[in-house]
Motif scaffolding. Structure first.
Motif, PDB file in Angstrom:
ATOM      1  N   UNK A  26       0.805  -1.369   0.019  1.00  0.00           N
ATOM      2  CA  UNK A  26       0.063  -0.049   0.031  1.00  0.00           C
ATOM      3  C   UNK A  26       0.722   1.220   0.001  1.00  0.00           C
ATOM      4  N   UNK A  29       0.647   6.899   2.140  1.00  0.00           N
ATOM      5  CA  UNK A  29      -0.557   7.617   2.949  1.00  0.00           C
ATOM      6  C   UNK A  29      -1.780   6.871   2.881  1.00  0.00           C
ATOM      7  N   UNK A  30      -1.515   5.603   2.451  1.00  0.00           N
ATOM      8  CA  UNK A  30      -2.989   4.688   2.637  1.00  0.00           C
ATOM      9  C   UNK A  30      -2.716   3.835   3.997  1.00  0.00           C
ATOM     10  N   UNK A  88      -3.841   2.923  -5.179  1.00  0.00           N
ATOM     11  CA  UNK A  88      -3.737   2.856  -3.563  1.00  0.00           C
ATOM     12  C   UNK A  88      -2.176   2.158  -3.255  1.00  0.00           C
TER      13      UNK A  88
ATOM     14  N   UNK B 100     -10.570   3.871  -4.813  1.00  0.00           N
ATOM     15  CA  UNK B 100     -10.485   2.312  -4.460  1.00  0.00           C
ATOM     16  C   UNK B 100     -11.338   2.066  -3.328  1.00  0.00           C
ATOM     17  N   UNK B 102     -10.890   0.209   0.076  1.00  0.00           N
ATOM     18  CA  UNK B 102     -10.105  -0.494   1.105  1.00  0.00           C
ATOM     19  C   UNK B 102     -10.907  -1.246   1.942  1.00  0.00           C
ATOM     20  N   UNK B 147     -11.510   5.281  -0.738  1.00  0.00           N
ATOM     21  CA  UNK B 147     -10.279   6.026  -0.687  1.00  0.00           C
ATOM     22  C   UNK B 147     -10.193   6.768  -2.054  1.00  0.00           C
TER      23      UNK B 147
END
Lengths: 96, 225
Positions: A26, A29-30, A88, B100, B102, B147
């Motif tokens: 990832x 920042x995710x 992401x 997306x 998550x 996100x």
């Protein structure tokens, strides 16, 4: 005779294969809630010097081509098209 | 109005949405994922459930399937596309919708009724709702945590492309009323032409007072106008 020639073919095909590893993680920042849970559990196990854990995915890919540049390019394409979601995730390709 | 519901191995809300569409006078057809042509349809629905075991990422494999490439062509030519739950995940994986979905921030599969607020009722999908109307709907997902990047978030806000936000029963949009960690409580978004809607809540489960409520009906009847 047949067995020998098959063995020869296998050897040749092995020679013509290039193997890569792909790691998908990832983006920085995710939020990675699974990595966080693993991190907390490791801390609970007494690994106090632990700074952070990020969880990812690992792929091993064999390419039927002995041209390194072309093979690398096709693995790169696979990452962009399917293995990673570029919104992401980041990916790294390594020759193994 | 003609509608098509795409069926993947693992779809489990396909029949529910077909029941809703038929009840509300759509002429509906089910389309198996291996088909290479879409029947003539004004509305294409990608239903909830799972697809291809949700391998790799939810919606990732379905997003590359044969029938979905036809859905992309139809969407590009302006046809209406509705993605519910796994269908929303598929739409983001195709790029038809940006962003997306998550893993839920509490890492749990959430199946419960929540409230959402209608942010934009100026669309083919939401015209029969009132702006800021609060709806009660069901969510059932493991990856519903929306996100997107800052640039796209700005576009969503500036162009009024957020369809629904999670809220409390009094309409408060805040952290407490956010079930899954979605950015800005986003529950559903449009593409920039507003012919595509992706949403995590299940409107097809809210069409009959006998089993739930009727808050989902207006989404389907809006399309009939």
């Amino acid at each position: 005779m047949k067995l020998i020639s098959e063995k020869q073919h296998q050897l040749n095909s092995k020679k013509n294969n290039l193997k890569f590893s792909v790691t998908v993680t990832l983006k920085k920042d995710v939020l990675d809630p699974q990595g966080k849970v693993v991190q907390n559990t490791l801390k609970n196990l007494g690994m106090s010097n632990l700074k952070s854990v990020r969880q990812g995915k690992y792929f091993e890919i064999e390419i039927d081509n002995n041209d390194l540049a072309a093979a690398t390019e096709s693995v790169d394409k696979m990452c962009k098209k399917l293995l990673a979601n570029m919104i992401i995730e980041d990916y790294k390709v390594n020759k193994i | 109005m003609n509608s098509s519901v795409i069926v993947f191995p693992g779809s489990n809300c396909d029949r529910d949405v077909a029941v809703a569409l038929e009840k509300l006078q759509f002429k509906n057809q089910m389309v198996w994922h291996k088909e290479t042509k879409l029947p003539k349809s004004d509305l294409i629905v990608i239903p909830g459930g799972f697809s291809y075991g949700d391998y790799l990422r939810s919606g990732a494999i379905a997003g590359k399937s044969l029938i979905v490439s036809e859905v992309i062509k139809a969407a590009d030519s302006g046809r209406l596309v509705l993605g519910i739950c796994n269908g929303f995940q598929v739409l983001t994986e195709t790029g038809l919708l940006k962003g997306a979905l998550l893993r839920n921030n509490n890492l749990k599969f959430i199946n419960r009724d929540i409230n959402i607020k209608v942010l934009n009722n100026n669309s083919k999908f939401s015209g029969n709702y009132k702006k800021n109307q609060i709806l009660k709907m069901n969510i059932a997902h493991n990856e519903g945590n929306y996100f997107t990047n800052q640039e796209h978030l700005k576009e969503l806000i500036d162009e009024n492309l957020i369809a629904f936000k999670y809220c409390s029963k009094d309409g408060d949009v805040n952290e407490d009323s956010n079930p899954n960690g979605s950015l800005q409580n986003i529950a559903g978004i449009f593409n920039s032409k507003k012919n595509i809607l992706g949403m995590m809540p299940h409107p097809e489960r809210m069409i009959d007072n006998l089993i739930s409520n009727t808050d989902g009906i207006n989404l389907f009847t809006s399309l009939l106008k």
